[in-house]
Design an enzyme around this catalytic site. Structure first.
Site, short mmCIF file in Angstrom:
data_model
loop_
_atom_site.label_atom_id
_atom_site.label_comp_id
_atom_site.label_asym_id
_atom_site.label_seq_id
_atom_site.Cartn_x
_atom_site.Cartn_y
_atom_site.Cartn_z
N GLY A 59 0.85 -1.18 0.00
CA GLY A 59 0.00 0.00 0.00
C GLY A 59 0.88 1.22 0.00
O GLY A 59 1.82 1.35 0.81
N ALA A 62 1.11 3.13 3.34
CA ALA A 62 1.92 2.44 4.35
C ALA A 62 3.40 2.43 3.98
O ALA A 62 4.27 2.67 4.83
CB ALA A 62 1.41 1.01 4.52
N GLU A 159 -4.69 6.00 -4.03
CA GLU A 159 -5.24 4.67 -3.86
C GLU A 159 -6.41 4.66 -2.86
O GLU A 159 -6.82 3.60 -2.40
CB GLU A 159 -4.14 3.70 -3.41
N GLY A 258 9.31 4.45 -5.90
CA GLY A 258 8.71 5.78 -5.84
C GLY A 258 8.21 6.12 -4.45
O GLY A 258 8.25 7.27 -4.02
N ASP A 259 7.73 5.10 -3.73
CA ASP A 259 7.28 5.32 -2.35
C ASP A 259 8.45 5.70 -1.45
O ASP A 259 8.31 6.55 -0.56
CB ASP A 259 6.60 4.06 -1.80
N GLY A 294 11.08 -6.51 -3.27
CA GLY A 294 10.06 -6.14 -2.29
C GLY A 294 9.92 -4.64 -2.15
O GLY A 294 10.89 -3.90 -2.27
#
Length: 313
Positions: A59, A62, A159, A258-259, A294
């Site tokens: 997510g 998160a 999202e 990117g997160d 991951g």
């Protein structure tokens, strides 16, 4: 300690590493498949897909919260999980990463899921089933407004439902001391209504999202950080910085890169770093994260990042 709040999705990731021929077969069968770097939200999957190789936590909301915490910020995650969250250890994993999840809500539906395909080039293709993420509404955000307003930086993604986020941005732009807002426009479909709000300071599209948003970028007055894969990150807007060059790394999985960039950027901005320094650190962190499979497993620590910068000259 600087304060970062991430308001967004919390998912269980079902990850597969696949060959090009498998992707071609799925696209031919279903007449559609996400492209490289593309994230798409669907109500139901078009057909039966291969079983996942591994189950991970994910997510964008998160993931970005964990990255911001790894970058040194005191970080709170706002969002919703489903009634099945304990089965997957969703909140426990976030607590172990020292993210504050005390305000995360529990909805009477399953936790959101992401079907992740990693191709031979390490590029990810993601399909999202929203689940509990769709339960984020105006009432929930209003309950958390004081937490949001007390933050130095607010991370947003696409999202979760757009309407309550738009209402939040409308409210924030009237605040004299609001947090800096970083918006990751993924998935790009449907994000346009958020681009016209003055409260959004930074937009971080990748190549696919930049192209999808297209002419709607004209509505955005802030700084665009355009992630162009491994070659360069270009910057558009009222800033003397025009690009950042990612370091050369052996990338094996771009899921979550990117997160990581967004989380480290938010932590740097929240700490009062100059934009150029915050962006440089964020780009390096995002690049380093691709060397481990991951979305979260590759998030570097600050010490790892400092050692890399020192060795890289």
């Amino acid at each position: 300690m600087s304060r970062v709040v991430s308001l967004g999705s919390i998912n269980v990731d079902r990850v597969r590493t696949v060959e090009a021929a498998e992707l071609e077969a799925l696209e031919a069968r279903d007449g559609w498949f996400p492209g490289p770097g593309e994230t798409v939200t669907v109500e139901e999957l078009p057909g039966e897909w291969p079983a996942p190789d591994r189950i991970r936590h994910g997510g964008k909301g998160a993931n970005q919260a964990i990255a911001a915490r790894a970058a040194g910020a005191d970080t709170t995650l706002l969002g919703k999980v489903g009634h099945d969250h304990e089965e997957f250890g969703v909140l426990e994993a976030l607590r172990e990463a020292a993210v504050d999840v005390s305000a995360v809500g529990i909805a009477a539906v399953p936790t959101g899921t992401a079907e992740v395909f990693v191709d031979p080039d390490g590029e990810n293709r993601i399909t999202i089933s929203s689940g509990a993420n769709d339960a984020i509404d105006t009432a929930y955000i209003d309950e958390q407004y004081d937490i949001i307003l007390a933050a130095d930086c607010l991370l947003l993604q696409n999202e979760v439902p757009v309407e309550p986020v738009a209402e939040l941005l409308d409210r924030l732009r009237e605040e004299p001391d609001r947090p800096t807002v970083v918006l990751d426009p993924a998935p790009a479909e449907g994000v346009d209504p958020l681009l016209g709000y003055d409260a959004v300071d930074y937009l971080t599209p990748n190549e696919h999202e930049y192209a999808t948003i297209g002419d709607a970028l004209a509505e955005f007055d802030g700084i665009v950080i355009h992630k162009r894969g491994g070659d360069t990150v270009t910057v558009e807007g009222d800033t003397p910085v025009d690009e950042a060059i990612p370091p050369e790394v052996d990338a094996v999985d771009t899921t979550g890169a990117g997160d990581v960039l967004s989380g480290f950027l938010a932590a740097g901005l929240a700490a009062g770093d100059e934009f150029s320094e915050a962006l440089d650190i964020a780009v390096i962190a995002g690049s380093l994260s691709t060397t481990t499979p991951g979305a979260r497993e590759g998030i570097p620590t600050l010490e790892e990042l400092r050692r890399f910068r020192a060795a890289d000259g």
